[in-house]
Design an enzyme around this catalytic site. Structure first.
Site, mmCIF file in Angstrom:
data_model
loop_
_atom_site.group_PDB
_atom_site.id
_atom_site.type_symbol
_atom_site.label_atom_id
_atom_site.label_comp_id
_atom_site.label_asym_id
_atom_site.label_seq_id
_atom_site.Cartn_x
_atom_site.Cartn_y
_atom_site.Cartn_z
ATOM 1 N N ASP A 72 33.818 22.825 41.973
ATOM 2 C CA ASP A 72 34.956 22.462 41.120
ATOM 3 C C ASP A 72 35.432 21.057 41.449
ATOM 4 O O ASP A 72 34.989 20.449 42.417
ATOM 5 C CB ASP A 72 36.084 23.503 41.220
ATOM 6 C CG ASP A 72 36.476 23.816 42.662
ATOM 7 O OD1 ASP A 72 36.381 22.924 43.530
ATOM 8 O OD2 ASP A 72 36.892 24.962 42.916
ATOM 9 N N ASN A 140 45.089 34.179 44.499
ATOM 10 C CA ASN A 140 45.251 34.915 43.239
ATOM 11 C C ASN A 140 43.923 35.496 42.740
ATOM 12 O O ASN A 140 43.832 35.939 41.610
ATOM 13 C CB ASN A 140 45.863 34.009 42.165
ATOM 14 C CG ASN A 140 44.972 32.815 41.814
ATOM 15 O OD1 ASN A 140 43.878 32.665 42.372
ATOM 16 N ND2 ASN A 140 45.430 31.976 40.910
ATOM 17 N N HIS A 142 41.091 33.768 42.430
ATOM 18 C CA HIS A 142 40.187 32.845 41.732
ATOM 19 C C HIS A 142 38.957 32.540 42.583
ATOM 20 O O HIS A 142 38.980 32.615 43.803
ATOM 21 C CB HIS A 142 40.908 31.564 41.273
ATOM 22 C CG HIS A 142 41.279 30.586 42.334
ATOM 23 N ND1 HIS A 142 42.307 29.680 42.187
ATOM 24 C CD2 HIS A 142 40.778 30.347 43.572
ATOM 25 C CE1 HIS A 142 42.388 28.926 43.268
ATOM 26 N NE2 HIS A 142 41.488 29.317 44.119
ATOM 27 N N GLU A 147 40.710 30.707 37.186
ATOM 28 C CA GLU A 147 41.990 31.348 37.430
ATOM 29 C C GLU A 147 42.038 32.720 36.745
ATOM 30 O O GLU A 147 41.192 33.019 35.886
ATOM 31 C CB GLU A 147 43.109 30.454 36.886
ATOM 32 C CG GLU A 147 43.190 29.073 37.540
ATOM 33 C CD GLU A 147 43.874 29.078 38.908
ATOM 34 O OE1 GLU A 147 43.571 29.951 39.755
ATOM 35 O OE2 GLU A 147 44.717 28.197 39.145
#
Ligand code: PGA
Length: 255
Positions: A72, A140, A142, A147
């Site tokens: 990323d 979370n 991810h 996401e």
């Protein structure tokens, strides 16, 4: 699908944990000296990268033929020094001697990003895909910057970060920069890797690791899609593994 969970005992500094991760990487390189390996940013892999640097310096691992893949990247940071590319160059690429022609970089400008993401995907396919994708686990759920809400068939694309992820990334940059948008390999891109190494350390990851490995496969926990990958190694320390049920139906190895 094969899922193996390796759990290391608690230790004051993650020496054994990092060594086990480096062993997985070394085994892939031994089988495929010209392997393509995807590297994440974040706090979690730092001890692994230190161990890789040590082994490469001592000649125990040969990365001279391997190719690196980004997972990323931030979009439109104020300068290039605030990119994942720059972070990885410092931690991994330069010290391991991976010159830029052997790194498959993700775009960091929003202008033309769709075309650049498609080109990244095309090149990955042409170059026979990824042998080992290393991943951290977001608080979370991810993976990469996929996401909650990301689709299982998503590909490399621009994404808006959640407020919590943006804040966590601001902390990496000591408050100097807070990303808002990013680019990430998609869930389907990640799952196409021939092997995945998911790294988790510390109690803050315990409940999300449990949801990822035992809950429903759910876009709200993107890491739960990893259970559809062909071969996944999860490497957790005891704190990150603390909430996993003992009855878990996977191959669990206590290290
Ligand atoms: P961390 O981040 O390694 O800094 O905990 C992981 C992630 O957000 O993917």
């Amino acid at each position: 699908m094969s899922m193996k969970i390796m759990i290391t005992a608690a230790e004051p500094t993650p020496v054994r944990w990092a060594a086990e991760a480096a062993n997985v990487i070394a085994a892939v390189l031994k089988a495929h000296p010209a392997a393509t390996i995807g590297f994440p940013t974040g706090e979690t892999p730092l001890p692994v990268y230190a161990e890789l640097r040590r082994r490469v310096t001592q000649g125990q691992i040969d990365v001279s033929r391997c190719r690196a893949l980004m997972l990323d990247e931030y979009l439109d940071p104020p300068e290039e020094s605030y990119t994942s590319w720059s972070w990885l160059s410092h931690e991994v690429f330069a010290p391991l001697g991976l010159s830029s022609d052997r790194v498959r970089r993700l775009p960091w400008h929003s202008k033309g990003v769709e075309t650049a993401c498609a080109a990244f995907e095309r090149r990955l396919r042409l170059e026979d895909g990824c042998d080992l994708q290393i991943l951290g686990l977001g608080a979370n759920g991810h993976i990469g910057f996929n996401e909650p809400g990301s689709a299982a068939d998503s590909r490399t694309r621009a994404v808006k970060l959640t407020a919590a992820t943006a804040a966590a990334n601001r902390a990496y940059w000591h408050g100097e920069y807070e990303p808002e948008w990013a680019v990430t390999q998609g869930i389907a891109t990640i799952l196409a890797a021939r092997k995945i190494l998911l790294l988790a350390r510390g109690g803050a990851k315990a409940s999300i690791l449990r949801r990822a490995l035992t809950g429903p496969r759910d876009p709200e926990v993107p890491a739960s899609f990893l259970r559809g990958a062909s071969a996944v190694h999860v490497l957790a320390d005891e704190a990150a593994a603390a909430a996993l049920p003992r009855s878990l139906d996977y191959n669990i190895e206590w290290l």
